[in-house]
Structure formats: C-alpha cells, structure tokens
Design an enzyme around this catalytic site. Structure first.
Site, PDB file in Angstrom:
ATOM      1  N   TYR A  48       0.849  -1.187   0.000  1.00 31.70           N
ATOM      2  CA  TYR A  48       0.000   0.000   0.000  1.00 31.70           C
ATOM      3  C   TYR A  48       0.884   1.236   0.000  1.00 31.70           C
ATOM      4  O   TYR A  48       1.923   1.285   0.686  1.00 31.70           O
ATOM      5  CB  TYR A  48      -0.912   0.014   1.230  1.00 31.70           C
ATOM      6  CG  TYR A  48      -1.803   1.235   1.284  1.00 31.70           C
ATOM      7  CD1 TYR A  48      -2.871   1.367   0.406  1.00 31.70           C
ATOM      8  CD2 TYR A  48      -1.563   2.266   2.190  1.00 31.70           C
ATOM      9  CE1 TYR A  48      -3.678   2.491   0.419  1.00 31.70           C
ATOM     10  CE2 TYR A  48      -2.378   3.395   2.220  1.00 31.70           C
ATOM     11  CZ  TYR A  48      -3.428   3.495   1.337  1.00 31.70           C
ATOM     12  OH  TYR A  48      -4.220   4.611   1.354  1.00 31.70           O
ATOM     13  N   ASP A  62      -0.617  16.259   5.399  1.00 32.16           N
ATOM     14  CA  ASP A  62      -1.514  15.536   4.493  1.00 32.16           C
ATOM     15  C   ASP A  62      -2.794  16.345   4.282  1.00 32.16           C
ATOM     16  O   ASP A  62      -3.865  16.001   4.772  1.00 32.16           O
ATOM     17  CB  ASP A  62      -1.830  14.161   5.089  1.00 32.16           C
ATOM     18  CG  ASP A  62      -2.703  13.323   4.173  1.00 32.16           C
ATOM     19  OD1 ASP A  62      -2.700  13.559   2.959  1.00 32.16           O
ATOM     20  OD2 ASP A  62      -3.406  12.417   4.694  1.00 32.16           O
ATOM     21  N   ASP A  89      -2.956   5.706  -2.831  1.00 33.66           N
ATOM     22  CA  ASP A  89      -3.896   6.729  -2.391  1.00 33.66           C
ATOM     23  C   ASP A  89      -3.850   7.892  -3.389  1.00 33.66           C
ATOM     24  O   ASP A  89      -2.834   8.577  -3.513  1.00 33.66           O
ATOM     25  CB  ASP A  89      -3.473   7.184  -0.993  1.00 33.66           C
ATOM     26  CG  ASP A  89      -4.334   8.280  -0.407  1.00 33.66           C
ATOM     27  OD1 ASP A  89      -5.236   8.774  -1.093  1.00 33.66           O
ATOM     28  OD2 ASP A  89      -4.094   8.635   0.768  1.00 33.66           O
ATOM     29  N   ASP A  91      -5.978  10.459  -3.267  1.00 35.87           N
ATOM     30  CA  ASP A  91      -6.677  11.583  -2.653  1.00 35.87           C
ATOM     31  C   ASP A  91      -8.055  11.782  -3.304  1.00 35.87           C
ATOM     32  O   ASP A  91      -8.807  10.838  -3.442  1.00 35.87           O
ATOM     33  CB  ASP A  91      -5.827  12.857  -2.721  1.00 35.87           C
ATOM     34  CG  ASP A  91      -4.660  12.838  -1.737  1.00 35.87           C
ATOM     35  OD1 ASP A  91      -4.655  11.966  -0.854  1.00 35.87           O
ATOM     36  OD2 ASP A  91      -3.766  13.684  -1.860  1.00 35.87           O
ATOM     37  N   HIS A 116      -7.368   4.456  -4.870  1.00 35.34           N
ATOM     38  CA  HIS A 116      -8.650   4.864  -4.293  1.00 35.34           C
ATOM     39  C   HIS A 116      -8.793   6.369  -4.357  1.00 35.34           C
ATOM     40  O   HIS A 116      -7.823   7.127  -4.272  1.00 35.34           O
ATOM     41  CB  HIS A 116      -8.856   4.318  -2.877  1.00 35.34           C
ATOM     42  CG  HIS A 116      -7.861   4.748  -1.853  1.00 35.34           C
ATOM     43  ND1 HIS A 116      -7.881   5.983  -1.257  1.00 35.34           N
ATOM     44  CD2 HIS A 116      -6.846   4.065  -1.256  1.00 35.34           C
ATOM     45  CE1 HIS A 116      -6.910   6.060  -0.359  1.00 35.34           C
ATOM     46  NE2 HIS A 116      -6.259   4.911  -0.350  1.00 35.34           N
ATOM     47  N   GLU A 118     -11.307   9.556  -2.913  1.00 36.20           N
ATOM     48  CA  GLU A 118     -12.176   9.817  -1.771  1.00 36.20           C
ATOM     49  C   GLU A 118     -13.199  10.904  -2.061  1.00 36.20           C
ATOM     50  O   GLU A 118     -13.119  11.606  -3.080  1.00 36.20           O
ATOM     51  CB  GLU A 118     -11.332  10.186  -0.560  1.00 36.20           C
ATOM     52  CG  GLU A 118     -10.542  11.465  -0.720  1.00 36.20           C
ATOM     53  CD  GLU A 118      -9.386  11.547   0.249  1.00 36.20           C
ATOM     54  OE1 GLU A 118      -9.262  12.589   0.928  1.00 36.20           O
ATOM     55  OE2 GLU A 118      -8.580  10.594   0.321  1.00 36.20           O
ATOM     56  N   CYS A 126      -6.301  14.497   6.566  1.00 40.43           N
ATOM     57  CA  CYS A 126      -6.166  13.112   7.020  1.00 40.43           C
ATOM     58  C   CYS A 126      -7.519  12.576   7.464  1.00 40.43           C
ATOM     59  O   CYS A 126      -8.284  13.255   8.147  1.00 40.43           O
ATOM     60  CB  CYS A 126      -5.169  13.035   8.165  1.00 40.43           C
ATOM     61  SG  CYS A 126      -5.104  11.420   8.979  1.00 40.43           S
ATOM     62  N   ARG A 161     -13.181   5.624  -1.704  1.00 42.34           N
ATOM     63  CA  ARG A 161     -13.075   5.835  -0.260  1.00 42.34           C
ATOM     64  C   ARG A 161     -14.127   6.847   0.156  1.00 42.34           C
ATOM     65  O   ARG A 161     -14.281   7.894  -0.480  1.00 42.34           O
ATOM     66  CB  ARG A 161     -11.685   6.349   0.092  1.00 42.34           C
ATOM     67  CG  ARG A 161     -11.577   6.849   1.535  1.00 42.34           C
ATOM     68  CD  ARG A 161     -10.171   7.262   1.873  1.00 42.34           C
ATOM     69  NE  ARG A 161     -10.167   8.386   2.802  1.00 42.34           N
ATOM     70  CZ  ARG A 161      -9.075   8.924   3.325  1.00 42.34           C
ATOM     71  NH1 ARG A 161      -7.897   8.443   3.006  1.00 42.34           N
ATOM     72  NH2 ARG A 161      -9.158   9.947   4.140  1.00 42.34           N
ATOM     73  N   GLU A 191     -13.677   4.849   5.543  1.00 39.48           N
ATOM     74  CA  GLU A 191     -12.664   5.418   6.432  1.00 39.48           C
ATOM     75  C   GLU A 191     -13.228   5.686   7.826  1.00 39.48           C
ATOM     76  O   GLU A 191     -14.400   6.052   7.992  1.00 39.48           O
ATOM     77  CB  GLU A 191     -12.120   6.711   5.827  1.00 39.48           C
ATOM     78  CG  GLU A 191     -11.055   7.414   6.660  1.00 39.48           C
ATOM     79  CD  GLU A 191      -9.799   6.595   6.869  1.00 39.48           C
ATOM     80  OE1 GLU A 191      -9.893   5.500   7.467  1.00 39.48           O
ATOM     81  OE2 GLU A 191      -8.714   7.050   6.461  1.00 39.48           O
ATOM     82  N   ASN A 213      -8.717   0.076   7.309  1.00 38.17           N
ATOM     83  CA  ASN A 213      -7.526   0.889   7.548  1.00 38.17           C
ATOM     84  C   ASN A 213      -7.140   0.802   9.021  1.00 38.17           C
ATOM     85  O   ASN A 213      -7.827   1.362   9.884  1.00 38.17           O
ATOM     86  CB  ASN A 213      -7.814   2.337   7.157  1.00 38.17           C
ATOM     87  CG  ASN A 213      -6.629   3.252   7.377  1.00 38.17           C
ATOM     88  OD1 ASN A 213      -5.517   2.795   7.630  1.00 38.17           O
ATOM     89  ND2 ASN A 213      -6.857   4.550   7.271  1.00 38.17           N
TER      90      ASN A 213
END
Length: 299
Positions: A48, A62, A89, A91, A116, A118, A126, A161, A191, A213
């Site tokens: 990952y 982040d 990731d 974003d 993924h 989101e 985050c 996500r 998440e 996660n």
C-alpha cells in the site's frame, strides 16, 4: 535484479483473482521502494502507498499539497521493484472529473494495481482528523464514474473511499457506499470505522471487496487480521506504520549520537549490510559486470 519481472497487467489480473477469492489480503504501507521489496520478502500479499506518507516524505502535512506528478512518480518507483501488486492513495483525484480521469491513466501508466479516490472536499485532510467535510453524493459519484470510464485495463482496481462516517454517521456511510458501488466502484474503503460492528454493517450493505484501515492513533481500534477476516473484510492496510517505526528508530539513534557520541549500542537494531545487499540482489548484477560483486560481507 533491477525491476520486477511481473508486468503491471499480470499483477492486476492476479490481484483481482485474489480479491475474488474472498480471503483477507494484507498490504503494509511502503514508504520507499526498498521497504516495498522487504514487504515482499516477508511474505505479504501486496503493498500500500499512502498519501499521508508521500506528503510526510516531502516534509508536508496531508492536506492535499502533493501533486499528481509527485504521487504517480513515487508510485512508479515503488511498484516497479516488487512482484507484488501495489495500490495507491489518489486523494480526491486531484480535481474534478476530468482531473480524476487523467489521474487514473497516469496511475495506470505508472504500473499500479489499483487506486482509491475519496469523497472529501478540496483541500482534503487526514481521514482520522476531526473537521472533515465531504462532497455531496452527485459529486462523489461523478468522480468514480470518471475514474471507471478512464481506465484502459479493466483489471485496474478503482476503489472509492468515503469519509462520510465521521461527518454524518454510519447510516450515511452505508448509503454513500451503495451509491459509489452503483457508480462503478470495484471496492469500497470506508474510512474511520470505529468498531467491528461498523465494519460488519458495511459488509452487509455492499457486495464488493472492502478495505480496513488499521492506522495507529486514529479513530479505529487496531483490530487483528483474524478479527477483520471474521467480519468479511478483504483488504487490510497499515498505511503509515512502517514510516512511524522507522522514524521512531531514527529519532532514538539521533538521541544516542547526542548522548554518547557513537552508535555502537544500536548495531543490533540495524539492518546488516549483508541483509541489505541480499535484499538488493547485489550479486545478480554480476551478469552485466563480474567486478560488481567480487567481495564477501562479513557478519
């Protein structure tokens, strides 16, 4: 030697086959290519690549400051050194639907097995911090439709996500997950689930692979692999754990240098030079030049 022999297309097909089996796949977070190779050596199922880790590696928080080029470039570096599939990731997709489409193709070209996207607003934060905001359902589903439409390899895993649990509760999260699946998402990353019961509720809501996660110091309890398997999870990630452990060890080593002036007492905590050379497959480079590995490293 050099890079993986397994092609990205082969990795994606094999990863999809593993996901279809229903087993729980374990994907520790790699913070650089060398750590990805170690993850493979230790027998894990995949790698990952965390957006938080990529940002931290650049000395940034982040909050969406990294660019598509930075993320795809780092993803390429990591994916190409391991035979394992790697998911990354992405974003919010770095913008709206057209940007999401370009993101997917860049990630595909970089050799990743999946990504993924989101449903947070831009700029994001985050997933385990308070004060997150999510976009409306229409915007979220447009991102996923664009991602699915843009991919050229049907085995590239497009995961959605959702961060809506922290903002609006579990019922909103299951509703959002269903809408994202209807939009074409191959898998769901819910998440900041707080309990096993919440993971189980998500499992009951959708019939696609689910990711758990297990990040430290966040909203979720740190459940075991077996506990997550028992409630039907398909992927578990430890996104920042290896970076945290490495930075913790580095901090202690720097303290040792300040306090005693040498690291003799830390030798047992270090990766030995011989182990590093073995992980790098140093000897195999002799097929190009026999002067490369003509020595012995004593333990």
């Amino acid at each position: 030697m050099l890079y993986a022999r397994t092609t990205p297309a082969e990795k994606r097909a094999a990863f999809r086959e593993r996901l279809d089996s229903g087993e729980l796949l374990r994907l520790p977070g790699a913070f650089n290519p060398l750590s990805a190779r170690l993850i493979e050596r230790k027998g894990f199922d995949g790698v990952y690549i965390s957006g938080a880790v990529l940002a931290a590696d650049l000395g940034l928080p982040d909050i969406g400051l990294t660019t598509l080029s930075e993320v795809a470039g780092r993803g390429r570096q990591i994916a190409r050194v391991t035979e394992l599939p790697a998911i990354i990731d992405a974003d919010t997709g770095f913008g709206e639907p057209m940007n999401v489409a370009r993101t997917v193709q860049e990630i595909e070209d970089a050799g990743l097995a999946g990504l993924h996207i989101e449903d947070q607003v831009n700029p994001k934060r985050c997933g385990h911090l308070d004060g997150k905001q999510v976009v409306d359902a229409e915007t979220a589903t447009k991102r996923i439709r664009a991602a699915v439409d843009a991919r050229r390899d049907p085995n590239l895993l497009v995961m959605a996500r959702t961060d809506i649990r922290a903002a609006e509760g579990l019922d909103a999260a299951t509703d959002r997950a269903k809408a994202l699946v209807d939009a074409g998402a191959d898998a769901i990353f819910p998440e900041a689930m707080r309990t096993l019961d919440e993971f189980a509720a998500m499992r009951a809501a959708v019939d696609v692979p689910l990711l758990a996660n297990m990040t430290e110091f966040g909203k979720s309890e740190l459940f075991s692999v077996q506990q997550l398997a028992d409630v039907g999870m398909n992927i578990v990630i430890w996104p920042v754990s290896m970076l945290r452990i490495s930075m913790g060890a580095t901090g202690r080593a720097l303290d040792e240098l300040n306090e005693v002036g040498h690291l003799t007492g830390k030798l047992d905590e270090m990766q030995h030079r011989a182990d590093l050379y073995d992980l790098l497959d140093y000897e195999a480079y002799n097929r190009f030049d026999t002067s490369v590995f003509n020595f012995r490293v004593e333990r």
